[in-house]
Motif scaffolding. Sequence first.
Motif, PDB file in Angstrom:
ATOM      1  N   PHE A  72       0.850  -1.192   0.000  1.00  0.00           N
ATOM      2  CA  PHE A  72       0.000   0.000   0.000  1.00  0.00           C
ATOM      3  C   PHE A  72       0.879   1.232   0.000  1.00  0.00           C
ATOM      4  O   PHE A  72       1.811   1.340   0.789  1.00  0.00           O
ATOM      5  N   GLU A  73       0.576   2.157  -0.902  1.00  0.00           N
ATOM      6  CA  GLU A  73       1.346   3.396  -0.960  1.00  0.00           C
ATOM      7  C   GLU A  73       0.398   4.571  -0.845  1.00  0.00           C
ATOM      8  O   GLU A  73      -0.659   4.592  -1.466  1.00  0.00           O
ATOM      9  N   PHE A  74       0.781   5.524  -0.013  1.00  0.00           N
ATOM     10  CA  PHE A  74      -0.036   6.705   0.235  1.00  0.00           C
ATOM     11  C   PHE A  74       0.824   7.945   0.054  1.00  0.00           C
ATOM     12  O   PHE A  74       1.966   7.979   0.486  1.00  0.00           O
ATOM     13  N   ASP A  75       0.244   8.962  -0.574  1.00  0.00           N
ATOM     14  CA  ASP A  75       0.928  10.260  -0.578  1.00  0.00           C
ATOM     15  C   ASP A  75       0.855  10.836   0.833  1.00  0.00           C
ATOM     16  O   ASP A  75       1.812  11.389   1.336  1.00  0.00           O
ATOM     17  N   ARG A  76      -0.322  10.685   1.428  1.00  0.00           N
ATOM     18  CA  ARG A  76      -0.512  11.178   2.782  1.00  0.00           C
ATOM     19  C   ARG A  76      -1.658  10.387   3.417  1.00  0.00           C
ATOM     20  O   ARG A  76      -2.787  10.419   2.938  1.00  0.00           O
ATOM     21  N   LEU A  77      -1.394   9.665   4.493  1.00  0.00           N
ATOM     22  CA  LEU A  77      -2.417   8.891   5.196  1.00  0.00           C
ATOM     23  C   LEU A  77      -3.179   9.847   6.119  1.00  0.00           C
ATOM     24  O   LEU A  77      -2.584  10.521   6.948  1.00  0.00           O
ATOM     25  N   THR A  78      -4.497   9.929   5.921  1.00  0.00           N
ATOM     26  CA  THR A  78      -5.315  10.828   6.734  1.00  0.00           C
ATOM     27  C   THR A  78      -6.492  10.062   7.321  1.00  0.00           C
ATOM     28  O   THR A  78      -6.701   8.899   7.000  1.00  0.00           O
ATOM     29  N   HIS A  79      -7.246  10.747   8.144  1.00  0.00           N
ATOM     30  CA  HIS A  79      -8.442  10.151   8.728  1.00  0.00           C
ATOM     31  C   HIS A  79      -9.578  11.175   8.687  1.00  0.00           C
ATOM     32  O   HIS A  79      -9.353  12.369   8.601  1.00  0.00           O
ATOM     33  N   ASN A  80     -10.811  10.664   8.759  1.00  0.00           N
ATOM     34  CA  ASN A  80     -12.005  11.500   8.760  1.00  0.00           C
ATOM     35  C   ASN A  80     -12.769  11.173  10.044  1.00  0.00           C
ATOM     36  O   ASN A  80     -13.415  10.131  10.135  1.00  0.00           O
ATOM     37  N   TRP A  81     -12.686  12.055  11.033  1.00  0.00           N
ATOM     38  CA  TRP A  81     -13.286  11.775  12.342  1.00  0.00           C
ATOM     39  C   TRP A  81     -14.787  11.558  12.258  1.00  0.00           C
ATOM     40  O   TRP A  81     -15.334  10.735  12.995  1.00  0.00           O
ATOM     41  N   GLU A  82     -15.472  12.285  11.373  1.00  0.00           N
ATOM     42  CA  GLU A  82     -16.920  12.098  11.239  1.00  0.00           C
ATOM     43  C   GLU A  82     -17.247  10.661  10.856  1.00  0.00           C
ATOM     44  O   GLU A  82     -18.158  10.054  11.398  1.00  0.00           O
ATOM     45  N   LYS A  83     -16.490  10.105   9.915  1.00  0.00           N
ATOM     46  CA  LYS A  83     -16.735   8.727   9.486  1.00  0.00           C
ATOM     47  C   LYS A  83     -16.313   7.725  10.561  1.00  0.00           C
ATOM     48  O   LYS A  83     -16.961   6.702  10.743  1.00  0.00           O
ATOM     49  N   VAL A  84     -15.226   8.027  11.261  1.00  0.00           N
ATOM     50  CA  VAL A  84     -14.765   7.129  12.330  1.00  0.00           C
ATOM     51  C   VAL A  84     -15.831   7.040  13.423  1.00  0.00           C
ATOM     52  O   VAL A  84     -16.233   5.945  13.836  1.00  0.00           O
ATOM     53  N   ILE A  85     -16.317   8.185  13.890  1.00  0.00           N
ATOM     54  CA  ILE A  85     -17.350   8.214  14.926  1.00  0.00           C
ATOM     55  C   ILE A  85     -18.650   7.636  14.377  1.00  0.00           C
ATOM     56  O   ILE A  85     -19.352   6.878  15.062  1.00  0.00           O
ATOM     57  N   GLY A  86     -18.976   7.943  13.125  1.00  0.00           N
ATOM     58  CA  GLY A  86     -20.185   7.416  12.498  1.00  0.00           C
ATOM     59  C   GLY A  86     -20.186   5.892  12.454  1.00  0.00           C
ATOM     60  O   GLY A  86     -21.215   5.251  12.696  1.00  0.00           O
ATOM     61  N   ARG A  87     -19.037   5.299  12.143  1.00  0.00           N
ATOM     62  CA  ARG A  87     -18.942   3.836  12.128  1.00  0.00           C
ATOM     63  C   ARG A  87     -19.194   3.272  13.524  1.00  0.00           C
ATOM     64  O   ARG A  87     -19.921   2.299  13.700  1.00  0.00           O
ATOM     65  N   SER A  88     -18.611   3.904  14.527  1.00  0.00           N
ATOM     66  CA  SER A  88     -18.790   3.466  15.913  1.00  0.00           C
ATOM     67  C   SER A  88     -20.270   3.507  16.299  1.00  0.00           C
ATOM     68  O   SER A  88     -20.804   2.557  16.874  1.00  0.00           O
ATOM     69  N   ARG A  89     -20.936   4.594  15.974  1.00  0.00           N
ATOM     70  CA  ARG A  89     -22.367   4.724  16.282  1.00  0.00           C
ATOM     71  C   ARG A  89     -23.191   3.734  15.465  1.00  0.00           C
ATOM     72  O   ARG A  89     -24.195   3.205  15.939  1.00  0.00           O
ATOM     73  N   GLY A  90     -22.781   3.468  14.250  1.00  0.00           N
ATOM     74  CA  GLY A  90     -23.487   2.499  13.406  1.00  0.00           C
ATOM     75  C   GLY A  90     -23.432   1.097  13.982  1.00  0.00           C
ATOM     76  O   GLY A  90     -24.426   0.360  13.950  1.00  0.00           O
TER      77      GLY A  90
END
Length: 175
Positions: A72-90
């Motif tokens: 796996f190659e990434f220019d920049r590994l990032t995260h999206n807190w809305e989606k992270v929290i949304g998955r947890s709530r889901g």
Amino acid sequence: MADTQFDLIVIGGGPGDTSARSAPRSWHEGRLRRARPPGRRLPQLGCIPTKALLKNAYLYQEVAKHGAEWGFEFDRLTHNWEKVIGRSRGVADTLNKGIGFLFKKNNIAHFPGHAKITRSAKGSQPCEVQVFDKPGGSRQHTLIAPKVLIATGAVPRELPFAPSTARTSSPPRKP
């Protein structure tokens, strides 16, 4: 407001509630919980959403650490807190819907609200439990059963020599 007859009334959704699930399937049960939908504190706020968040953190760390060696190659590994929290709530929502399905399947009536035991069982006279929309609020239902299980859970108690740094949704009880 007609009285509703049950074989068992369970007040709360604490650890004792799990034991009540071993009741005979032919029993007609009434469950009183403050939660809406019928779910315990763990699926809604506690360990289940937390485990989902920890899984995301673990995967992020693993990809950041080993991604290149796995291809796996990434220019920049990032995260999206809305989606992270949304998955947890889901994940929590899915579990709560499953609990609601099991209530329906096993003939368990759910009464959201606050309970007050107004009569204990004496001889052939069953227990009576009144359900209120809120403490001191208006009565919603009167439930009758020969057996009542109080499964309200627990609150951590602070020790004077070892104060807790964990935050709870309710204040610790005074000794």
